[in-house]
Scaffold this motif. Structure first.
Motif, mmCIF file in Angstrom:
data_model
loop_
_atom_site.group_PDB
_atom_site.id
_atom_site.type_symbol
_atom_site.label_atom_id
_atom_site.label_comp_id
_atom_site.label_asym_id
_atom_site.label_seq_id
_atom_site.Cartn_x
_atom_site.Cartn_y
_atom_site.Cartn_z
ATOM 1 N N ILE A 293 46.464 46.565 40.080
ATOM 2 C CA ILE A 293 45.101 46.362 40.583
ATOM 3 C C ILE A 293 44.812 47.436 41.632
ATOM 4 C CG2 ILE A 293 43.587 44.796 41.867
ATOM 5 C CD1 ILE A 293 45.163 42.468 40.634
ATOM 6 N N PRO A 294 43.751 48.249 41.434
ATOM 7 C CA PRO A 294 43.475 49.301 42.417
ATOM 8 C C PRO A 294 42.737 48.748 43.648
ATOM 9 C CG PRO A 294 41.903 49.452 40.594
ATOM 10 C CD PRO A 294 42.807 48.285 40.293
ATOM 11 N N TYR A 295 43.104 49.252 44.822
ATOM 12 C CA TYR A 295 42.417 48.919 46.070
ATOM 13 C C TYR A 295 41.731 50.186 46.584
ATOM 14 C CZ TYR A 295 44.933 44.478 46.031
ATOM 15 O OH TYR A 295 45.412 43.236 45.679
ATOM 16 N N GLU A 296 40.510 50.020 47.084
ATOM 17 C CA GLU A 296 39.682 51.185 47.423
ATOM 18 C C GLU A 296 40.338 52.117 48.436
ATOM 19 O OE1 GLU A 296 35.248 51.987 49.045
ATOM 20 O OE2 GLU A 296 35.421 50.179 47.814
ATOM 21 N N ASP A 297 41.070 51.543 49.400
ATOM 22 C CA ASP A 297 41.650 52.394 50.452
ATOM 23 C C ASP A 297 42.892 53.152 49.991
ATOM 24 O OD1 ASP A 297 43.211 50.151 50.273
ATOM 25 O OD2 ASP A 297 43.225 49.680 52.413
ATOM 26 N N TRP A 306 35.201 55.182 40.623
ATOM 27 C CA TRP A 306 34.774 54.007 39.863
ATOM 28 C C TRP A 306 34.593 52.801 40.780
ATOM 29 C CZ3 TRP A 306 36.616 49.089 38.810
ATOM 30 C CH2 TRP A 306 35.988 48.420 37.760
ATOM 31 N N LEU A 307 35.539 52.588 41.696
ATOM 32 C CA LEU A 307 35.462 51.466 42.651
ATOM 33 C C LEU A 307 34.227 51.592 43.543
ATOM 34 C CD1 LEU A 307 39.231 51.271 43.703
ATOM 35 C CD2 LEU A 307 38.020 49.563 42.360
ATOM 36 N N VAL A 308 33.962 52.821 44.006
ATOM 37 C CA VAL A 308 32.804 53.077 44.878
ATOM 38 C C VAL A 308 31.500 52.816 44.106
ATOM 39 C CG1 VAL A 308 31.558 54.900 46.141
ATOM 40 C CG2 VAL A 308 34.039 54.682 46.387
ATOM 41 N N GLY A 315 27.183 45.363 44.677
ATOM 42 C CA GLY A 315 27.313 44.834 46.040
ATOM 43 C C GLY A 315 28.554 43.993 46.244
ATOM 44 N N ALA A 316 29.579 44.231 45.426
ATOM 45 C CA ALA A 316 30.834 43.479 45.545
ATOM 46 C C ALA A 316 31.986 44.405 45.193
ATOM 47 C CB ALA A 316 30.820 42.295 44.584
ATOM 48 N N ASP A 317 33.184 44.059 45.651
ATOM 49 C CA ASP A 317 34.361 44.857 45.295
ATOM 50 C C ASP A 317 34.711 44.619 43.836
ATOM 51 O OD1 ASP A 317 34.888 46.078 47.771
ATOM 52 O OD2 ASP A 317 35.823 44.238 48.540
ATOM 53 N N ALA A 318 35.095 45.696 43.152
ATOM 54 C CA ALA A 318 35.548 45.566 41.762
ATOM 55 C C ALA A 318 36.886 44.833 41.745
ATOM 56 C CB ALA A 318 35.702 46.941 41.142
ATOM 57 N N ASN A 319 37.152 44.154 40.638
ATOM 58 C CA ASN A 319 38.408 43.417 40.511
ATOM 59 C C ASN A 319 38.978 43.603 39.104
ATOM 60 O OD1 ASN A 319 36.641 41.854 39.006
ATOM 61 N ND2 ASN A 319 36.640 40.130 40.415
ATOM 62 N N THR A 320 40.074 42.920 38.840
ATOM 63 C CA THR A 320 40.735 42.986 37.519
ATOM 64 C C THR A 320 39.741 42.704 36.401
ATOM 65 O OG1 THR A 320 42.627 41.958 38.620
ATOM 66 C CG2 THR A 320 42.730 42.128 36.229
ATOM 67 N N GLN A 321 38.937 41.639 36.604
ATOM 68 C CA GLN A 321 38.006 41.204 35.565
ATOM 69 C C GLN A 321 36.980 42.296 35.245
ATOM 70 O OE1 GLN A 321 39.190 39.618 38.314
ATOM 71 N NE2 GLN A 321 38.229 37.610 38.473
ATOM 72 N N ALA A 322 36.488 42.967 36.295
ATOM 73 C CA ALA A 322 35.509 44.051 36.092
ATOM 74 C C ALA A 322 36.139 45.202 35.304
ATOM 75 C CB ALA A 322 35.001 44.553 37.442
ATOM 76 N N ILE A 323 37.405 45.490 35.604
ATOM 77 C CA ILE A 323 38.129 46.555 34.887
ATOM 78 C C ILE A 323 38.257 46.188 33.412
ATOM 79 C CG2 ILE A 323 40.411 47.628 34.600
ATOM 80 C CD1 ILE A 323 40.645 47.542 37.701
#
Length: 399
Positions: A293-297, A306-308, A315-323
């Motif tokens: 799972i990628p974390y933005e930092d 892609w995360l940005v 308006g939300a952080d991407a997660n596994t499901q979005a990927i």
């Protein structure tokens, strides 16, 4: 004369025999393909018990559609996605599928959500010649097909399957930590049964008896009886065939009882929501996983961008499901592009079965299908929650 008629009869008979397999050919629809667009459909849980999956999955899909269309589409055709809410209800999934086939004339169903919902609706798709691609369930019925039933060739899956990933993760944990009394608590449905099958098959091979197996009804919120039973049965490893809130509920119940036991979740527990909502309750949880799972930092390059972009769009952080949702569409686009400009359903099916690998931007194992294998990959990781983040413990696992 009679002889020649007889010869003609034999020749016609032989011709009929050679045409028998053609009658049993897979029928693939060309509906939804025009000169300018390809109509695709999906049904997600946007309002029910697993909307924490359905909403980000559909967001990831929308993001991919938007990117593809902004870049000119696939060989000049734009994607138009029809999204319906199934509420994680099999009846609603059936109605949504019928509507998308009859009214919207979809070409393919991509990434539909949930084991019971996908199972209830898939035959309707196959009867209409509609491809069912990359559903959000790793149950075997989404990729195992009977060669004698040609319409079943329309199903493909790129999700890590529950049986195989459960086996790989359980094998690793049993060997690495030398557990003796493994138990299972699983959801009482198609998903939970797949985890049960993986758990049972692996223990059989290892000749280790299960110390306890207990289940709960989908949507349940009280796990006190199940956890108390597993504790009294002396379990030292608890496998969870749960999703998000049941994972937190079961681990919370163990903490209440002062029971310090190791938990191993099946792959649906490997999502950001588990540590975000469960906090210290779920610290130490292990899980089967498909990719890091990628974390933005800490992310770099395309993944960071892609995360940005996802955060900007939704308006939300991407997660596994979005990927997973994003990958469902980009994988589809890869094989449609490979099928060429003169697009037909049959050409897309041939492209999918060509063995051509697709590599996503997230460093997952490559997606690859063949005429006999419609499952992309079974390579499994084990991750653990440490200080509120999923951390890779071991990758490239099999059983």
């Amino acid at each position: 004369m009679a002889k020649s008629y007889r010869a003609l009869g034999l020749a016609v008979g032989a011709l009929a025999l050679t045409h028998l397999p053609a009658a049993a050919q897979t029928k693939v629809t060309n509906e939804g393909i025009s000169a300018t667009e390809i109509v695709i459909g999906t049904h997600q849980d946007l309002s029910g018990p697993i909307k924490v999956w359905g909403v980000p999955v559909s967001n990831g899909m929308k993001m991919a559609v938007e990117e593809i269309n902004a870049a000119g589409g696939i060989n000049g055709r734009k994607l138009r996605m029809i999204l319906e809410d199934n509420g994680y209800d099999p009846k609603r999934a059936v109605l949504a599928s019928q509507k998308m086939i009859e009214r919207d004339k979809i070409f393919a169903m991509i990434g539909p959500m949930g084991s019971p919902t996908v199972l209830a609706a898939q035959d309707i798709l196959f009867d209409a010649g509609v491809l069912q691609l990359f559903p959000l369930t790793a149950a075997e019925f989404t990729f195992k097909f009977d060669p004698a039933k040609p319409q079943e060739r329309l199903k493909f899956n790129n999700i890590l399957p529950y049986v195989e990933s459960t086996r790989a993760a359980l094998k690793y944990m049993m060997e690495a930590k030398n557990f003796k009394k493994p138990c299972l608590m699983h959801q009482d449905d198609e998903y939970g049964k797949s985890v049960l099958d993986g758990f049972t098959q692996q223990l059989d091979v290892m000749k280790v008896p299960a110390a306890s197996v207990t289940s709960f009804k989908r949507g349940a919120s009280d796990f006190s009886a199940q956890v108390a039973k597993m504790k009294s049965d002396g379990c030292d490893l608890v496998m969870l065939g749960t999703v998000i809130r049941e994972t937190i509920g079961a681990m919370g119940e163990a903490k209440k009882l002062g029971w310090d036991v190791t938990f191993l979740g099946a792959s649906p527990t490997n999502v950001l929501e588990v540590p975000a909502l469960g906090k210290e309750t779920v610290e130490g949880l292990y899980a089967a996983a498909a990719f890091e799972i990628p974390y933005e930092d800490t992310a770099k390059g395309k993944v960071k961008d892609w995360l940005v972009n996802y955060k900007k769009m939704f308006g939300a952080d991407a997660n596994t499901q979005a990927i997973i949702g994003y990958n469902a569409i980009t994988t589809f686009a890869h094989y449609v592009n490979k099928a060429g400009k003169d697009l037909t359903g049959q050409k897309v099916l041939d492209s999918l079965e060509s063995g051509d690998p697709f590599q996503d931007i997230f460093a997952s194992p490559p997606t690859k299908f063949s005429k006999t294998n419609h499952l992309a990959s079974t390579v499994t990781q084990v991750q653990q929650i440490k200080n509120g983040r999923w951390v890779l413990m071991k990758d490239s696992l099999s059983f």
